[in-house]
Design an enzyme around this catalytic site. Structure first.
Site: not given
Ligand code: TA6
Length: 295
Positions: A161, A265
């Site tokens: 991510h 990601e």
């Molecule tokens: O990858 C994008 C996502 O799924 C967004 O929807 C947002 O929730 C982000 O990840 C961050 O997630 P986190 O659990 O690290 O706050």
């Protein structure tokens, strides 16, 4: 464990152990919690490549905001379990160092491992081994290899991510996803097609692109650079920027930080979830390269 020169194991913020790297090829920092790479800076590049929130928590068991969270064995909310932490448990579990070595050119190879234990089995009744390996140098290669150590098929989702630093997210463009189908999480998860040749950010953007194995490029005129993410073993990609309201809603994300970051990601999720037969293994990899913008 003997570490190569230029690599130290130290106690970082919140008492979290981290490996720090300082060689002729790059500098880097990786927390053992989550095998979480928080910094990678190739030699000679003036601007940070990975983005870290100034409001990130550094506490045992709390997710770190920025760098490269390792999401596994689910992506986003856990289906059927609203109380589960988003993006799985791997990013908040302690990973063990399996090996650290270096090359004559100053590149550092790391392998960290997470195996199923009583804590994970209480969450997901599945025996597995996960190895996160990195080559840190003038480029960054990361790979997540998962082995099904159980007697039943293992379906899981996964993601690297990655948070990237940009000068102003409103000025960047993301290339490589034209024509791909995506789930628009800002619009109830509706399936859409990437009709514009490049992705631009002019509002909260949260897109899970499916069935795409293409490399993705982030063009940042403000920092005069192109960041390319080539991938293997990944059929999904995500582009995310929280914009104004969502930034304010996240306690570990500064209200004014959204213009300086974008997530690109490397993922396998939803339609592209991995199903491993007993004893089988699967590798997802991402290779990040930073080059000056031509012209
Ligand atoms: O990858 C994008 C996502 O799924 C967004 O929807 C947002 O929730 C982000 O990840 C961050 O997630 P986190 O659990 O690290 O706050």
């Amino acid at each position: 464990m003997t570490l190569p020169s230029g690599v130290r194991l130290e106690t970082g913020p919140g008492g979290l152990d981290r490996l720090s790297v300082e060689t002729t090829a790059c500098t880097a920092e990786l927390f053992l919690q989550g095998a979480h790479l928080c910094r990678w800076q190739p030699a000679g590049h003036p601007h940070p490549v990975l983005w870290m929130s100034r409001a990130s928590r550094f506490e045992a068991g709390a997710p770190i905001r920025g760098g490269v969270p390792v999401c596994f064995p689910w992506f986003g909310p856990r289906a059927g379990d609203a109380a589960a932490p988003p993006h799985g448990f791997a990013r908040t579990r302690p990973w063990a160092i399996e090996s650290v070595s270096s090359t004559p050119g100053g590149e550092v190879d790391m392998r960290l491992v997470l195996r199923a234990d009583a804590a994970t089995l209480a969450i997901v009744q599945q025996a597995f081994s996960a190895v996160f390996s990195l080559r840190l140098g003038h480029t960054l290669r990361m790979a997540l290899e998962v082995t099904n150590d159980g007697a039943e098929a293992f379906r899981f989702e996964e993601a690297l991510h990655t948070y990237f630093t940009v000068a102003d997210v409103r000025q960047v463009s993301v290339d490589g996803l034209a024509g791909a189908t995506y789930l628009d999480k800002t619009d109830g998860g509706r399936r859409k097609t990437q009709s514009e040749p490049v992705v631009r950010i002019a509002a909260e953007t949260d897109r899970l692109y499916l069935d795409t194995t293409a490399g993705v490029s982030l063009i940042d005129p403000g920092l005069a650079r192109r960041i390319t993410v080539e991938k293997t073993g990944s059929a999904s990609s995500v582009v995310w920027n929280p914009w104004i309201a969502k930034s304010r809603a996240m306690p570990d994300f500064g209200d004014d930080e959204w213009p300086e970051m974008i997530c690109i990601e490397t993922v396998n999720a939803v339609d592209n979830a991995v199903v491993l037969a007993p004893g089988a293994c699967h590798e997802l990899s991402a290779t990040v390269t930073v080059t000056a913008l031509e012209g």
